[in-house]
Design an enzyme around this catalytic site. Structure first.
Site, mmCIF file in Angstrom:
data_model
loop_
_atom_site.group_PDB
_atom_site.id
_atom_site.type_symbol
_atom_site.label_atom_id
_atom_site.label_comp_id
_atom_site.label_asym_id
_atom_site.label_seq_id
_atom_site.Cartn_x
_atom_site.Cartn_y
_atom_site.Cartn_z
ATOM 1 N N GLU A 131 0.858 -1.181 0.000
ATOM 2 C CA GLU A 131 0.000 0.000 0.000
ATOM 3 C C GLU A 131 0.889 1.223 0.000
ATOM 4 O O GLU A 131 1.943 1.230 0.641
ATOM 5 C CB GLU A 131 -0.894 0.029 1.246
ATOM 6 C CG GLU A 131 -1.986 -1.011 1.228
ATOM 7 C CD GLU A 131 -2.021 -1.821 2.501
ATOM 8 O OE1 GLU A 131 -1.119 -1.665 3.339
ATOM 9 O OE2 GLU A 131 -2.943 -2.632 2.653
ATOM 10 N N TYR A 143 7.607 1.775 -7.781
ATOM 11 C CA TYR A 143 6.928 0.477 -7.763
ATOM 12 C C TYR A 143 6.503 0.061 -9.171
ATOM 13 O O TYR A 143 6.653 -1.098 -9.549
ATOM 14 C CB TYR A 143 5.722 0.513 -6.826
ATOM 15 C CG TYR A 143 6.085 0.782 -5.386
ATOM 16 C CD1 TYR A 143 7.224 0.235 -4.810
ATOM 17 C CD2 TYR A 143 5.295 1.609 -4.593
ATOM 18 C CE1 TYR A 143 7.563 0.493 -3.495
ATOM 19 C CE2 TYR A 143 5.630 1.868 -3.272
ATOM 20 C CZ TYR A 143 6.759 1.311 -2.729
ATOM 21 O OH TYR A 143 7.087 1.568 -1.424
#
Length: 174
Positions: A131, A143
């Site tokens: 998250e 990411y």
């Protein structure tokens, strides 16, 4: 001159550096002392932590030109980033990650992600979840470049300040 940087699994002796990196980084999860201790003391859930460290003093590549001053401030090698993950097969979770501001955009975050992905593959994990705050654009970019894909949005997940979370997944099998 850029200091030598290495990634290795963290040990309990690294806790002061892990905490210091977290406290120096706004985007890191700021855990309690017990949460930090649980990384190494608790096996449920099992966790791994990596530390990125700069060996600038060992290589005589200090930024101030004063090796004694830098050694006093950082020791012979100092942590510049970390990553902590739950490693329960088949699903892993990247729980916390931070890189000191002065060392960002130098490949530290990518190297930490690479270490995580390598270990997860070696242990036959199927996927890694994480998250991230919707406002943390640099982390989202990292990411995505590391092969993570957006899975969902979790409204109001974060506090101080209140903010939505984006959930990302990296599938490790082809």
């Amino acid at each position: 001159m850029t200091a030598a940087m290495k990634i290795r699994l963290a040990t309990p002796a690294d806790l002061p550096q892990l905490v210091a990196i977290s406290e120096a980084t706004d985007s890191a999860a700021h855990w309690t002392r017990q949460q930090w201790l649980d990384i190494f003391d608790s096996q449920i859930p099992a966790r791994l932590a990596w530390i990125a460290w700069s060996a600038s003093d060992d290589a005589n590549e200090d930024s101030t030109g004063d090796a004694a001053e830098d050694a006093a401030a950082h020791g012979p090698a100092h942590g510049v980033g970390f990553l902590v993950a739950q490693c329960g097969s088949p699903e892993w979770e990247l729980e916390n990650m931070a890189v000191l501001p002065a060392f960002r955009r130098r490949g530290v975050g990518a190297a930490l992600l690479s270490a995580l992905l390598g270990q997860a593959r070696a242990r036959h994990a199927e996927r890694i979840l994480l998250e991230v705050r919707v406002s943390n654009r640099s982390a989202i970019r990292l990411y995505e470049q590391g092969g993570f894909q957006r899975l969902a949005r979790r409204p109001g997940y974060y506090r101080n300040p209140a903010e939505d979370a984006l959930i990302f997944v990296h599938l490790l099998w082809d």
